[in-house]
Design an enzyme around this catalytic site. Structure first.
Site, PDB file in Angstrom:
ATOM      1  N   HIS A 144       0.856  -1.185   0.000  1.00  7.38           N
ATOM      2  CA  HIS A 144       0.000   0.000   0.000  1.00  7.38           C
ATOM      3  C   HIS A 144       0.896   1.241   0.000  1.00  7.38           C
ATOM      4  O   HIS A 144       1.919   1.270   0.684  1.00  7.38           O
ATOM      5  CB  HIS A 144      -0.905  -0.015   1.236  1.00  7.38           C
ATOM      6  CG  HIS A 144      -1.893   1.100   1.266  1.00  7.38           C
ATOM      7  ND1 HIS A 144      -1.552   2.378   1.677  1.00  7.38           N
ATOM      8  CD2 HIS A 144      -3.215   1.148   0.941  1.00  7.38           C
ATOM      9  CE1 HIS A 144      -2.615   3.154   1.597  1.00  7.38           C
ATOM     10  NE2 HIS A 144      -3.639   2.430   1.159  1.00  7.38           N
ATOM     11  N   ASP A 168       0.909   4.185   1.380  1.00  2.00           N
ATOM     12  CA  ASP A 168       1.267   4.755   2.683  1.00  2.00           C
ATOM     13  C   ASP A 168       2.235   3.848   3.429  1.00  2.00           C
ATOM     14  O   ASP A 168       3.158   4.317   4.104  1.00  2.00           O
ATOM     15  CB  ASP A 168       0.020   4.975   3.540  1.00  2.00           C
ATOM     16  CG  ASP A 168      -0.908   6.034   2.964  1.00  2.00           C
ATOM     17  OD1 ASP A 168      -0.404   6.950   2.288  1.00  2.00           O
ATOM     18  OD2 ASP A 168      -2.132   5.934   3.171  1.00  2.00           O
ATOM     19  N   LYS A 169       2.041   2.546   3.314  1.00  2.06           N
ATOM     20  CA  LYS A 169       2.927   1.595   4.007  1.00  2.06           C
ATOM     21  C   LYS A 169       4.303   1.523   3.351  1.00  2.06           C
ATOM     22  O   LYS A 169       5.310   1.259   4.028  1.00  2.06           O
ATOM     23  CB  LYS A 169       2.276   0.213   4.052  1.00  2.06           C
ATOM     24  CG  LYS A 169       1.294   0.069   5.190  1.00  2.06           C
ATOM     25  CD  LYS A 169       2.032   0.071   6.521  1.00  2.06           C
ATOM     26  CE  LYS A 169       1.192   0.675   7.606  1.00  2.06           C
ATOM     27  NZ  LYS A 169       1.947   1.273   8.675  1.00  2.06           N
ATOM     28  N   GLU A 208      10.384  11.455   7.076  1.00  5.04           N
ATOM     29  CA  GLU A 208       9.088  11.299   6.411  1.00  5.04           C
ATOM     30  C   GLU A 208       9.313  11.042   4.925  1.00  5.04           C
ATOM     31  O   GLU A 208      10.259  11.561   4.327  1.00  5.04           O
ATOM     32  CB  GLU A 208       8.243  12.574   6.555  1.00  5.04           C
ATOM     33  CG  GLU A 208       8.293  13.232   7.921  1.00  5.04           C
ATOM     34  CD  GLU A 208       7.490  12.489   8.966  1.00  5.04           C
ATOM     35  OE1 GLU A 208       6.642  11.667   8.590  1.00  5.04           O
ATOM     36  OE2 GLU A 208       7.709  12.743  10.166  1.00  5.04           O
ATOM     37  N   GLU A 255      14.419  15.582   9.568  1.00  4.73           N
ATOM     38  CA  GLU A 255      15.542  16.088  10.354  1.00  4.73           C
ATOM     39  C   GLU A 255      16.280  14.898  10.967  1.00  4.73           C
ATOM     40  O   GLU A 255      15.682  14.114  11.700  1.00  4.73           O
ATOM     41  CB  GLU A 255      15.053  17.017  11.472  1.00  4.73           C
ATOM     42  CG  GLU A 255      14.345  18.268  10.982  1.00  4.73           C
ATOM     43  CD  GLU A 255      12.914  18.005  10.565  1.00  4.73           C
ATOM     44  OE1 GLU A 255      12.513  18.510   9.495  1.00  4.73           O
ATOM     45  OE2 GLU A 255      12.219  17.262  11.275  1.00  4.73           O
ATOM     46  N   LYS A 263      -5.725  -4.252   0.464  1.00  9.91           N
ATOM     47  CA  LYS A 263      -6.369  -3.840   1.707  1.00  9.91           C
ATOM     48  C   LYS A 263      -7.306  -4.948   2.173  1.00  9.91           C
ATOM     49  O   LYS A 263      -7.872  -5.679   1.355  1.00  9.91           O
ATOM     50  CB  LYS A 263      -7.185  -2.548   1.499  1.00  9.91           C
ATOM     51  CG  LYS A 263      -6.368  -1.365   1.023  1.00  9.91           C
ATOM     52  CD  LYS A 263      -7.215  -0.116   0.860  1.00  9.91           C
ATOM     53  CE  LYS A 263      -7.477   0.554   2.195  1.00  9.91           C
ATOM     54  NZ  LYS A 263      -8.122   1.887   2.021  1.00  9.91           N
ATOM     55  N   PHE A 293      -8.455  -4.287 -10.537  1.00 13.98           N
ATOM     56  CA  PHE A 293      -7.507  -3.557  -9.684  1.00 13.98           C
ATOM     57  C   PHE A 293      -6.092  -3.883 -10.175  1.00 13.98           C
ATOM     58  O   PHE A 293      -5.373  -4.664  -9.577  1.00 13.98           O
ATOM     59  CB  PHE A 293      -7.698  -3.973  -8.229  1.00 13.98           C
ATOM     60  CG  PHE A 293      -6.860  -3.205  -7.225  1.00 13.98           C
ATOM     61  CD1 PHE A 293      -6.035  -2.151  -7.582  1.00 13.98           C
ATOM     62  CD2 PHE A 293      -6.903  -3.562  -5.878  1.00 13.98           C
ATOM     63  CE1 PHE A 293      -5.277  -1.468  -6.654  1.00 13.98           C
ATOM     64  CE2 PHE A 293      -6.145  -2.896  -4.933  1.00 13.98           C
ATOM     65  CZ  PHE A 293      -5.329  -1.847  -5.315  1.00 13.98           C
ATOM     66  N   ASP A 314      -2.163   5.819  -6.282  1.00 13.42           N
ATOM     67  CA  ASP A 314      -2.550   6.686  -5.182  1.00 13.42           C
ATOM     68  C   ASP A 314      -1.288   7.137  -4.456  1.00 13.42           C
ATOM     69  O   ASP A 314      -0.428   6.312  -4.134  1.00 13.42           O
ATOM     70  CB  ASP A 314      -3.476   5.910  -4.223  1.00 13.42           C
ATOM     71  CG  ASP A 314      -4.087   6.790  -3.145  1.00 13.42           C
ATOM     72  OD1 ASP A 314      -4.032   8.021  -3.291  1.00 13.42           O
ATOM     73  OD2 ASP A 314      -4.615   6.239  -2.167  1.00 13.42           O
ATOM     74  N   ALA A 315      -1.160   8.406  -4.191  1.00  8.08           N
ATOM     75  CA  ALA A 315       0.031   8.910  -3.506  1.00  8.08           C
ATOM     76  C   ALA A 315       0.108   8.353  -2.084  1.00  8.08           C
ATOM     77  O   ALA A 315      -0.907   8.088  -1.444  1.00  8.08           O
ATOM     78  CB  ALA A 315      -0.004  10.439  -3.463  1.00  8.08           C
ATOM     79  N   ARG A 338       0.258   7.919   7.688  1.00 12.97           N
ATOM     80  CA  ARG A 338      -1.142   8.121   7.337  1.00 12.97           C
ATOM     81  C   ARG A 338      -1.991   6.877   7.619  1.00 12.97           C
ATOM     82  O   ARG A 338      -3.152   6.817   7.235  1.00 12.97           O
ATOM     83  CB  ARG A 338      -1.275   8.535   5.872  1.00 12.97           C
ATOM     84  CG  ARG A 338      -2.577   9.267   5.568  1.00 12.97           C
ATOM     85  CD  ARG A 338      -2.526  10.060   4.291  1.00 12.97           C
ATOM     86  NE  ARG A 338      -2.153   9.269   3.130  1.00 12.97           N
ATOM     87  CZ  ARG A 338      -2.023   9.786   1.901  1.00 12.97           C
ATOM     88  NH1 ARG A 338      -2.235  11.081   1.707  1.00 12.97           N
ATOM     89  NH2 ARG A 338      -1.677   9.022   0.887  1.00 12.97           N
ATOM     90  N   LYS A 339      -1.405   5.894   8.285  1.00 16.77           N
ATOM     91  CA  LYS A 339      -2.164   4.694   8.636  1.00 16.77           C
ATOM     92  C   LYS A 339      -2.033   4.410  10.134  1.00 16.77           C
ATOM     93  O   LYS A 339      -1.757   3.298  10.555  1.00 16.77           O
ATOM     94  CB  LYS A 339      -1.674   3.497   7.803  1.00 16.77           C
ATOM     95  CG  LYS A 339      -2.171   3.532   6.359  1.00 16.77           C
ATOM     96  CD  LYS A 339      -3.663   3.286   6.283  1.00 16.77           C
ATOM     97  CE  LYS A 339      -4.199   3.409   4.869  1.00 16.77           C
ATOM     98  NZ  LYS A 339      -4.336   4.817   4.440  1.00 16.77           N
ATOM     99  N   LYS A 364      10.456   7.756  13.408  1.00 12.69           N
ATOM    100  CA  LYS A 364      10.864   8.526  14.580  1.00 12.69           C
ATOM    101  C   LYS A 364      11.743   7.684  15.499  1.00 12.69           C
ATOM    102  O   LYS A 364      11.414   6.524  15.771  1.00 12.69           O
ATOM    103  CB  LYS A 364       9.631   9.001  15.350  1.00 12.69           C
ATOM    104  CG  LYS A 364       8.717   9.903  14.530  1.00 12.69           C
ATOM    105  CD  LYS A 364       7.440  10.249  15.272  1.00 12.69           C
ATOM    106  CE  LYS A 364       6.537  11.138  14.421  1.00 12.69           C
ATOM    107  NZ  LYS A 364       5.265  11.449  15.100  1.00 12.69           N
ATOM    108  N   LYS A 381      11.294  10.163  20.630  1.00 13.62           N
ATOM    109  CA  LYS A 381       9.972  10.693  20.300  1.00 13.62           C
ATOM    110  C   LYS A 381       8.926   9.809  20.974  1.00 13.62           C
ATOM    111  O   LYS A 381       8.797   8.625  20.651  1.00 13.62           O
ATOM    112  CB  LYS A 381       9.734  10.705  18.798  1.00 13.62           C
ATOM    113  CG  LYS A 381      10.358  11.887  18.058  1.00 13.62           C
ATOM    114  CD  LYS A 381      11.836  11.767  17.908  1.00 13.62           C
ATOM    115  CE  LYS A 381      12.408  12.833  16.982  1.00 13.62           C
ATOM    116  NZ  LYS A 381      13.877  12.758  16.912  1.00 13.62           N
ATOM    117  N   ASP A 391       5.859   9.636  20.671  1.00 17.28           N
ATOM    118  CA  ASP A 391       4.874   9.043  19.763  1.00 17.28           C
ATOM    119  C   ASP A 391       5.194   7.573  19.529  1.00 17.28           C
ATOM    120  O   ASP A 391       4.286   6.756  19.335  1.00 17.28           O
ATOM    121  CB  ASP A 391       4.874   9.773  18.412  1.00 17.28           C
ATOM    122  CG  ASP A 391       4.114  11.081  18.459  1.00 17.28           C
ATOM    123  OD1 ASP A 391       3.251  11.228  19.329  1.00 17.28           O
ATOM    124  OD2 ASP A 391       4.397  11.962  17.622  1.00 17.28           O
TER     125      ASP A 391
END
Length: 414
Positions: free
Chosen positions: A16, A18-19, A44, A57, A174, A249, A257-258, A263-264, A284, A288, A290
């Protein structure tokens, strides 16, 4: 009076878009920490047709080839040659725009200290924010059943592609699982949705209807049935299957798709079953929160459920940038706790060191890439960061459960 409802969670394959970005970001982190455990990384990625852009960074002494890391990751995912379409590991453009970490952030996070001071107080949280961890007794892995099954279906989809069992599959895909609950207990599989990228032709089947029928039959036999083989609740005659419901598909991945790192976040965690603080994990370094505190919150919640203190548990931890100790710790057991939630919260504060340095040290987060052959964080960048029985993840251990059980016995005997 019993209450019945449906709950749905999704997952995506490593192909995918995003992945793809999450895995490249975490592959960079692995490469840096393998050489420089004190490296600071915020990486990123964005992907589109024929293009991968890396920004962020990074402050490190490590010598890494960012472009080579990106291309190798894309290649291993499977975007090569005709399966790459408009996004090929060897021909896509890779743009790098990496700066050093802000000295203001570095100064706030890493403080000098007297040699006699507690060194764990010298590392503050890398940012403010709140992180949630969750565990429940719906599966042996103490994960919510919908997201657990969605991940396993996505993982199996990739396995049959890479093994050649279903060679016509392509990397993007998906999955989605809807479970029916009665009184907060899973009772049946309501629906299974799988969308998978595929070759334009399969064994000379050219019509969309023939392709869809063939793919549906193969995925039921080679993906769905093997996943549910050892699951207590199995599809029944009323379970609805939606396999490539949109039909054809062929164009997928970053060509279709960008993609973007982070984003997941719901796929990465608990499939929407638990609250989320909003911060992404991938790309990260462990300072961090997160990342590190999300792992710690899962560890705490899992040990609470494993100890029998509750059958469902959500843990929130909040931080202020530059300050080591959490601003707040809150435990919610949704009425399933054997003792009051505030008592469990006090136990957590007593038994778990939730300062960033304490978490990093306990899980050996800065050392894990080197200990695992240069590939640790990338392994969790797809198919979920939690509930993974295929990986040795320190935050999945129930090493505090016995101690918490003693506290439970002491509290209930009073």
């Amino acid at each position: 009076m019993s209450t019945r409802y449906l709950f749905t969670s999704e997952s995506v394959t490593e192909g995918h878009p995003d992945k793809v970005c999450d895995q490249i970001s975490d592959a960079v982190l692995d490469a840096i920490l393998s050489q420089d455990p004190k490296g600071r990384v915020a990486c990123e990625c964005a992907a589109s047709t024929g293009l991968l852009m890396m920004i962020g960074e990074i402050t490190t002494t490590a010598q890494v080839d960012y472009q080579q890391i990106a291309r190798q990751t894309i290649r291993e995912i499977g975007y090569v040659g005709e399966h790459g379409g408009g996004f090929d590991a060897d021909s896509c453009s890779v743009l790098i725009a990496i700066n050093r970490q802000s000295p203001d952030i570095a100064a706030g996070v890493f403080k000098s200290a007297d040699k006699n001071a507690d060194q764990k107080e010298t590392i503050g949280a890398g940012d403010q924010g709140m992180m949630f961890g969750f565990a429940c007794d719906e599966t042996p892995e103490l994960m919510p059943m919908p997201v657990y099954l969605a991940h396993r279906l996505a993982q199996r989809l990739t396995e049959v592609r890479k093994s050649g069992t279903l060679p016509y599959l392509r990397p993007d895909g998906k999955t989605q699982v809807t479970i029916e609950y009665e009184d907060d207990t899973p009772v049946r599989v309501d629906s299974i949705l799988i969308s998978t990228q595929h070759d334009p032709e399969i064994d000379n089947l050219k019509s969309n209807e023939e392709l869809q029928q063939r793919i549906a039959a193969d995925l039921k036999a080679y993906v769905v049935m093997p996943v549910f083989k050892d699951v207590s609740i199995k599809p029944d005659e009323k379970t609805k299957y939606m396999i490539n419901p949109s039909g054809r598909f062929v164009i997928g991945g970053p060509q279709g798709d960008a993609g973007l790192t982070g984003r997941k976040i719901i796929v990465d965690t608990y499939g929407g079953y638990s609250r989320h603080g909003g911060g992404a994990i991938s790309g990260k370094d462990p300072t961090k929160v997160d990342r590190s505190a999300a792992y710690a919150a899962r560890w705490v919640a899992k040990n609470i459920v494993a100890a029998g203190l509750a059958s469902r548990c959500e843990v929130q931890i909040a931080y202020a940038i530059g300050i080591a100790r959490p601003v707040s710790v809150h435990v919610t057991t949704f009425g399933t706790g054997k003792i009051a939630d505030d008592e469990i919260t006090n136990l957590v504060k007593e038994k778990f060191d939730l300062r960033p340095a304490g978490i990093i040290e306990h899980f050996k987060l800065n050392d894990q890439p080197k200990l695992n052959g240069g590939r640790f964080f990338r392994n969790v960048a797809a198919y979920g960061h939690f509930g993974r029985t295929d990986l040795e993840l320190p935050w999945e251990k129930t090493d505090r459960a016995a101690e918490l059980k003693k506290s439970l016995a002491k509290a209930t005997s009073v």
